[in-house]
Design a protein around this motif. Structure first.
Motif, PDB file in Angstrom:
ATOM      1  N   GLY A  68     -57.551  -5.581  22.372  1.00 37.72           N
ATOM      2  CA  GLY A  68     -58.633  -4.879  22.343  1.00 37.72           C
ATOM      3  C   GLY A  68     -58.925  -4.030  23.582  1.00 37.72           C
ATOM      4  O   GLY A  68     -58.347  -4.287  24.638  1.00 37.72           O
ATOM      5  N   GLU A 122     -73.361   7.866  24.116  1.00 34.75           N
ATOM      6  CA  GLU A 122     -72.978   8.717  23.138  1.00 34.75           C
ATOM      7  C   GLU A 122     -74.327   9.234  22.315  1.00 34.75           C
ATOM      8  O   GLU A 122     -74.569  10.327  21.861  1.00 34.75           O
ATOM      9  CB  GLU A 122     -71.944   8.505  22.348  1.00 34.75           C
ATOM     10  N   ALA A 157     -68.360   2.628  18.549  1.00 34.88           N
ATOM     11  CA  ALA A 157     -67.552   2.917  17.469  1.00 34.88           C
ATOM     12  C   ALA A 157     -68.510   3.153  16.364  1.00 34.88           C
ATOM     13  O   ALA A 157     -68.008   3.943  15.559  1.00 34.88           O
ATOM     14  CB  ALA A 157     -66.659   1.724  17.415  1.00 34.88           C
ATOM     15  N   ASP A 192     -59.099  -6.268  16.080  1.00 35.34           N
ATOM     16  CA  ASP A 192     -59.502  -6.147  17.677  1.00 35.34           C
ATOM     17  C   ASP A 192     -59.395  -7.522  18.219  1.00 35.34           C
ATOM     18  O   ASP A 192     -60.383  -8.342  17.738  1.00 35.34           O
ATOM     19  CB  ASP A 192     -60.803  -5.308  17.930  1.00 35.34           C
ATOM     20  N   LEU A 206     -71.329  -8.543  21.494  1.00 34.67           N
ATOM     21  CA  LEU A 206     -70.913  -7.644  22.407  1.00 34.67           C
ATOM     22  C   LEU A 206     -71.276  -8.156  23.905  1.00 34.67           C
ATOM     23  O   LEU A 206     -72.497  -8.717  24.136  1.00 34.67           O
ATOM     24  CB  LEU A 206     -71.351  -6.270  22.305  1.00 34.67           C
ATOM     25  N   GLY A 222     -63.613   1.150  19.656  1.00 33.31           N
ATOM     26  CA  GLY A 222     -63.110   2.634  19.531  1.00 33.31           C
ATOM     27  C   GLY A 222     -61.676   2.708  20.012  1.00 33.31           C
ATOM     28  O   GLY A 222     -60.987   3.422  19.393  1.00 33.31           O
ATOM     29  N   ALA A 223     -61.364   2.134  20.781  1.00 28.82           N
ATOM     30  CA  ALA A 223     -59.994   2.085  21.204  1.00 28.82           C
ATOM     31  C   ALA A 223     -58.974   1.528  20.225  1.00 28.82           C
ATOM     32  O   ALA A 223     -58.008   2.386  19.761  1.00 28.82           O
ATOM     33  CB  ALA A 223     -59.620   1.305  22.619  1.00 28.82           C
ATOM     34  N   VAL A 224     -59.393   0.356  19.547  1.00 27.33           N
ATOM     35  CA  VAL A 224     -58.405  -0.087  18.520  1.00 27.33           C
ATOM     36  C   VAL A 224     -58.390   0.771  17.345  1.00 27.33           C
ATOM     37  O   VAL A 224     -57.260   1.148  16.561  1.00 27.33           O
ATOM     38  CB  VAL A 224     -58.705  -1.476  18.137  1.00 27.33           C
ATOM     39  N   GLY A 271     -60.490  -8.694  21.103  1.00 33.13           N
ATOM     40  CA  GLY A 271     -61.802  -9.373  21.521  1.00 33.13           C
ATOM     41  C   GLY A 271     -62.876  -9.522  20.401  1.00 33.13           C
ATOM     42  O   GLY A 271     -63.629 -10.653  20.596  1.00 33.13           O
TER      43      GLY A 271
END
Ligand code: NAD
Ligand code: ZN
Length: 404
Positions: free
Chosen positions: A100, A214, A163, A64, A203, A135-137, A66
């Motif tokens: 990312g 979540e 993630a 990623d 982060l 999570g996206a990557v 980022g």
């Protein structure tokens, strides 16, 4: 170690029938560690030494961008680690960067480039793809890896709270298409997951917090004691206490993993989607804000909305509703966004499209998970739109009162 069970009922469709029963036991480790590529951590090398069939394992690494920016030495450290473990892995190319965030999931771009890399470097079905990122990557690269040769072995190194506590430990991937979240995707369990808790240190505050949504989600529908723990832990999490966050991540991940392993429906063939509590609106809200909101932020709003609704139909008390919504706010998660008020030219509220899309996705019958008391859940098959709009009114009033 997560083990998946998926009992398929036999169906008689005719006199001359060949019965097919395929049982596919599947297990993968989810390890929590720190300094994954450091000298002292042997989690990854132990796993690679014990898994087959090729040795060294042909490998591609995706990072990623980022994550790579936040950890400028990471790609070097990864490449050095693979060189030092040449008996275990054969790195086919230097680590490859992926944009990312949600743009990684914007159509098939990343998926196609992963397929092209795998083809160009001659990786086979037994090869491995290690994916480090949010999570996206993980979703986008994971889909590419799942398609090449009908699926390469996927090692995930989730690098965000969300993630690690949810998406990276699950069995799904996907990309966004036609303005719809996760419209294209596949079920593809990872070969192994390594959650390096150190990675969370860099982060942005926003992503540090977003992933906690979540955790609230699984707590509200499955584990009252965990919800109470979360309420207690909130000030420390907001103050970026890394040990408390490690506890949150592990416990939420364990609840997600346990659900996938024991629900009897790991590949979601039925209609019930307990882990999608708060998500029917969240996915729509994400699209309506053009992904200005993080997934976790949208889920927090979606849960607040569904808690208002659950209180309105008597599933939870007003006190229980306020406990959850106040807890989300204390965690600095959003529980309101102006797009909830956006309407179509017809005057119909846009977010209600989420109910139609969710019903469509499930196969015709709506099935929304709501809290039934706190720590328990119930599936409802109808959502009264007037009550949803009233729930939005209450969230708006709450936001206005808060803004003073
Ligand atoms: N497959 C599933 O089962 C599942 C489940 C839940 C969510 N999801 C998906 O996950 C996505 C959200 O994931 P997310 O919350 O991780 O957000 P994200 O992937 O969008 O990442 C957020 C930002 O953090 C950056 N980043 C990643 N690691 C970093 C680090 N260690 N330090 C600094 N920056 C870092 C990224 O580059 C990005 O800009 C959504 O697309 C959602 O749909 C999938
Ligand atoms: Zn989610």
């Amino acid at each position: 170690m997560i083990r998946l069970r998926n009992p398929a009922p036999a169906i008689r469709i005719g006199m001359s029938q060949i019965e097919q029963h395929i049982a596919v036991p599947y297990a993968f480790p989810v390890a929590f560690t720190r300094d994954l590529f450091g000298a002292g951590d042997e989690a990854l090398s132990r796993y690679l030494a014990e898994t087959g069939p090729l040795r060294p394992h042909p490998l591609l690494i995706y990072v990623d961008d980022g994550l790579a920016r936040a950890w400028p030495r990471l790609e070097r450290v990864m490449a050095d680690w693979t060189a030092a473990h040449a008996d275990l892995v054969d790195l086919a190319a230097p680590p490859i960067r992926v944009p990312g965030g949600e743009r990684a999931k914007d159509g098939f771009g990343v998926v196609e480039s992963v397929l092209a890399d795998i083809e160009r470097h001659g990786l086979c079905r037994q090869s491995m793809v290690l994916i480090a990122g949010g999570g996206a990557v993980l979703d986008a690269v994971g889909l590419g890896a799942a398609l090449a040769h009908r699926g390469l072995r996927q090692i995930r190194v989730p690098s965000t709270v969300l993630a690690q506590d949810d998406s990276g430990v699950g069995v799904k991937n996907g990309i966004n298409l036609f303005g719809k979240k996760n419209f294209a995707g596949a079920f593809a369990p990872p070969a192994a997951v390594f959650c390096d808790l150190d990675l969370l240190d860099t982060l942005e505050d926003r992503d540090w917090i977003a992933g906690t949504a979540e955790a609230f989600k699984v707590a509200v529908i499955k584990d009252r004691a965990f919800l109470d723990w979360l309420v207690e832990a909130t000030p420390a999490v907001v103050a970026r206490d890394r040990e408390v966050m490690a506890g949150l991540v592990r416990r939420a991940a364990a609840l997600h993993v346990e659900h996938i392993a024991t629900s009897g429906d790991p590949f979601e063939t039925g209609a019930a989607r307990p882990l999608d509590f708060g998500h029917w609106s969240a996915h729509r809200i994400e699209a309506m804000t053009d992904h200005e909101l993080r997934h976790g932020e949208a889920v927090a709003i979606g849960m607040a909305l569904d808690c208002e609704y659950a209180a309105a139909i008597g599933l939870i008390t007003g006190v229980e509703r306020d406990l959850v919504i106040d807890a989300l706010e204390a965690m600095t998660l959003p529980v309101w966004h102006r797009v909830l008020d956006r309407t179509h030219p017809s005057g119909r509220r846009g977010v209600l499209d989420g109910l139609r899309e969710f019903r469509e996705h499930l196969g015709g019958e709506l099935c929304v998970t709501l809290p039934d008391g706190l720590g328990r859940k119930v599936e409802v098959h109808e959502m009264d739109e007037a009550l949803v709009l009233a729930a939005i009114d209450r969230l708006r009033a709450r936001a206005l009162a808060r803004a003073g």
